[in-house]
Design an enzyme around this catalytic site. Structure first.
Site, PDB file in Angstrom:
ATOM      1  N   TYR A 153       0.914  -1.162  -0.121  1.00 15.51           N
ATOM      2  CA  TYR A 153      -0.046  -0.146   0.004  1.00 15.51           C
ATOM      3  C   TYR A 153       0.923   1.193   0.094  1.00 15.51           C
ATOM      4  CZ  TYR A 153      -3.887   3.041   1.468  1.00 15.51           C
ATOM      5  OH  TYR A 153      -4.968   4.013   1.511  1.00 15.51           O
ATOM      6  N   LYS A 157       0.954   3.979  -2.899  1.00 17.61           N
ATOM      7  CA  LYS A 157       0.416   5.520  -2.746  1.00 17.61           C
ATOM      8  C   LYS A 157       1.875   6.461  -2.831  1.00 17.61           C
ATOM      9  CE  LYS A 157      -3.816   4.727  -1.668  1.00 17.61           C
ATOM     10  NZ  LYS A 157      -4.902   5.154  -2.761  1.00 17.61           N
TER      11      LYS A 157
HETATM   12  P1  NAD Z   1     -13.703   2.120   0.683  1.00 19.35           P
HETATM   13  O1  NAD Z   1     -13.357   0.499   0.799  1.00 19.35           O
HETATM   14  O2  NAD Z   1     -14.850   2.862   1.716  1.00 19.35           O
HETATM   15  O3  NAD Z   1     -14.202   2.545  -0.891  1.00 19.35           O
HETATM   16  C1  NAD Z   1     -13.213   2.071  -1.953  1.00 19.35           C
HETATM   17  C2  NAD Z   1     -14.272   1.925  -3.165  1.00 19.35           C
HETATM   18  O4  NAD Z   1     -13.279   1.268  -4.088  1.00 19.35           O
HETATM   19  C3  NAD Z   1     -15.076   0.677  -2.901  1.00 19.35           C
HETATM   20  O5  NAD Z   1     -16.438   0.982  -3.253  1.00 19.35           O
HETATM   21  C4  NAD Z   1     -14.627  -0.243  -3.837  1.00 19.35           C
HETATM   22  O6  NAD Z   1     -15.653  -1.275  -4.333  1.00 19.35           O
HETATM   23  C5  NAD Z   1     -13.896   0.422  -4.819  1.00 19.35           C
HETATM   24  N1  NAD Z   1     -12.874  -0.491  -5.645  1.00 19.35           N
HETATM   25  C6  NAD Z   1     -12.086  -1.237  -5.354  1.00 19.35           C
HETATM   26  N2  NAD Z   1     -11.423  -1.902  -6.335  1.00 19.35           N
HETATM   27  C7  NAD Z   1     -11.751  -1.261  -7.400  1.00 19.35           C
HETATM   28  C8  NAD Z   1     -11.578  -1.641  -8.762  1.00 19.35           C
HETATM   29  N3  NAD Z   1     -10.600  -2.268  -9.040  1.00 19.35           N
HETATM   30  N4  NAD Z   1     -12.169  -1.049  -9.650  1.00 19.35           N
HETATM   31  C9  NAD Z   1     -13.237   0.098  -9.276  1.00 19.35           C
HETATM   32  N5  NAD Z   1     -13.648   0.215  -8.194  1.00 19.35           N
HETATM   33  C10 NAD Z   1     -12.848  -0.293  -7.152  1.00 19.35           C
HETATM   34  O7  NAD Z   1     -12.413   3.053   0.901  1.00 19.35           O
HETATM   35  P2  NAD Z   1     -12.119   4.644   1.246  1.00 19.35           P
HETATM   36  O8  NAD Z   1     -11.789   4.514   2.744  1.00 19.35           O
HETATM   37  O9  NAD Z   1     -13.290   5.364   0.834  1.00 19.35           O
HETATM   38  O10 NAD Z   1     -10.855   5.068   0.171  1.00 19.35           O
HETATM   39  C11 NAD Z   1     -11.082   5.443  -0.820  1.00 19.35           C
HETATM   40  C12 NAD Z   1      -9.319   5.988  -1.210  1.00 19.35           C
HETATM   41  O11 NAD Z   1      -8.923   6.822  -0.363  1.00 19.35           O
HETATM   42  C13 NAD Z   1      -8.819   4.626  -1.634  1.00 19.35           C
HETATM   43  O12 NAD Z   1      -7.789   5.168  -2.633  1.00 19.35           O
HETATM   44  C14 NAD Z   1      -7.907   4.700  -0.233  1.00 19.35           C
HETATM   45  O13 NAD Z   1      -6.651   4.032  -0.399  1.00 19.35           O
HETATM   46  C15 NAD Z   1      -7.624   6.241   0.308  1.00 19.35           C
HETATM   47  N6  NAD Z   1      -7.312   6.311   1.564  1.00 19.35           N
HETATM   48  C16 NAD Z   1      -8.354   5.901   2.619  1.00 19.35           C
HETATM   49  C17 NAD Z   1      -7.895   6.360   3.795  1.00 19.35           C
HETATM   50  C18 NAD Z   1      -8.811   5.932   4.965  1.00 19.35           C
HETATM   51  O14 NAD Z   1      -8.530   5.947   6.346  1.00 19.35           O
HETATM   52  N7  NAD Z   1     -10.028   5.439   4.953  1.00 19.35           N
HETATM   53  C19 NAD Z   1      -6.721   7.008   4.413  1.00 19.35           C
HETATM   54  C20 NAD Z   1      -5.849   7.220   3.022  1.00 19.35           C
HETATM   55  C21 NAD Z   1      -6.093   6.886   1.829  1.00 19.35           C
END
Ligand code: NAD
Length: 247
Positions: A153, A157
């Site tokens: 990850y 990132k």
């Molecule tokens: P989440 O799991 O709630 O949502 C992610 C969505 O992406 C899901 O609906 C999933 O079905 C979809 N997805 C996964 N693989 C896919 C693919 N191959 N094609 C199309 N859609 C796909 O996650 P989140 O927490 O809302 O995260 C959103 C973004 O923010 C991500 O890139 C994550 O790495 C980043 N992020 C999240 C956090 C956190 O703490 N939640 C922190 C830093 C970064």
């Protein structure tokens, strides 16, 4: 309305930060193209937008497949007539200590988080360049600075940051701005699986002493996607309650 009649494609629009961003953008007058793999989630978000008087369509596509991304973007442009904003948000975690990490766990995370961001940005750059207008917001993470159990990850990132800076340089001549939002721990299904005691200990290390609400990340996407941010490109904004300051 900050995004009146702008067409925005949000990957991973069916959950968490993508869902919050979709609802915020719809409220600002944007038309939403929502991409996800999970129909039950993304159709719920589309219905929510429609119930509030907004416009959206959803597309089931895997961002790690060039064929599916190209098919989706062609459909979005034919459905809406243009494409102004890409929120490259879809992402996954497959955590393991590096000595136990399987090749498959490495590949899945790099394929979706990093290659998926490249494929979506590359594909939307063609209609955006023709319009001489575009905004691409990528998604990094506080994890890009290094985190135990997240070699895959963190690499994906950190890669997204290099991708953002290069895209910003290459696409500036088409009036396409490319920036990156790097969230810290945010209250979404992705972090819901963290055991409570670990989450509480982590909170103590966050200067603001709490996880982010997904809306607090969505507002940064909104700013970067708006005309107010027209002279900002190639930048990374950490939305992390101050955690990165200590790195
Ligand atoms: P989440 O799991 O709630 O949502 C992610 C969505 O992406 C899901 O609906 C999933 O079905 C979809 N997805 C996964 N693989 C896919 C693919 N191959 N094609 C199309 N859609 C796909 O996650 P989140 O927490 O809302 O995260 C959103 C973004 O923010 C991500 O890139 C994550 O790495 C980043 N992020 C999240 C956090 C956190 O703490 N939640 C922190 C830093 C970064």
């Amino acid at each position: 309305m900050k995004l009146q009649d702008r067409v925005a494609l949000i990957t991973g629009g069916g959950s968490g930060i993508g869902e919050a961003t979709a609802l915020l953008f719809a409220g600002e007058g944007a038309k939403l193209a929502l991409c996800d793999l999970r129909e039950e989630n993304v159709s719920r978000v589309a219905k929510d937008i429609a119930d509030k008087g907004g416009k959206s369509r959803y597309y089931l596509a895997d961002v790690s497949s060039e064929e599916q991304v190209q098919g989706m973007v062609a459909k979005v442009v034919s459905d809406f007539g243009r494409l102004d904003i890409l929120i490259n948000n879809a992402g996954i975690t497959r955590d393991a200590l590096v000595r136990r990490m399987k090749e498959e766990q490495w590949n899945q995370v790099i394929d979706i988080n990093l290659k998926g961001s490249f494929l979506c940005a590359k594909t939307v750059s063609f209609p955006m360049a023709e319009q001489k207008y575009g905004k691409i917001n990528n998604t990094s993470s506080i994890g890009s600075l290094g985190n135990i159990g997240q070699a895959n990850y963190a690499a994906s990132k950190a890669g997204v940051i290099g991708l953002t800076k290069t895209l910003a340089l290459e696409l500036a001549r088409f009036n396409i701005n490319v920036n990156c939002v790097a969230p810290g721990a945010t209250l979404t299904p992705m972090t819901a699986a963290i055991p409570k005691d670990i989450a509480e200990r982590y909170k103590e290390k966050i200067p603001l002493k709490r996880f982010a609400d997904p809306k607090e990340v969505a507002y940064v996407h909104l700013f970067l996607a708006s005309v107010e941010a027209s002279y900002i490109t190639g930048q990374v904004i950490f939305v992390d309650g101050g955690v990165s300051v200590g790195f």
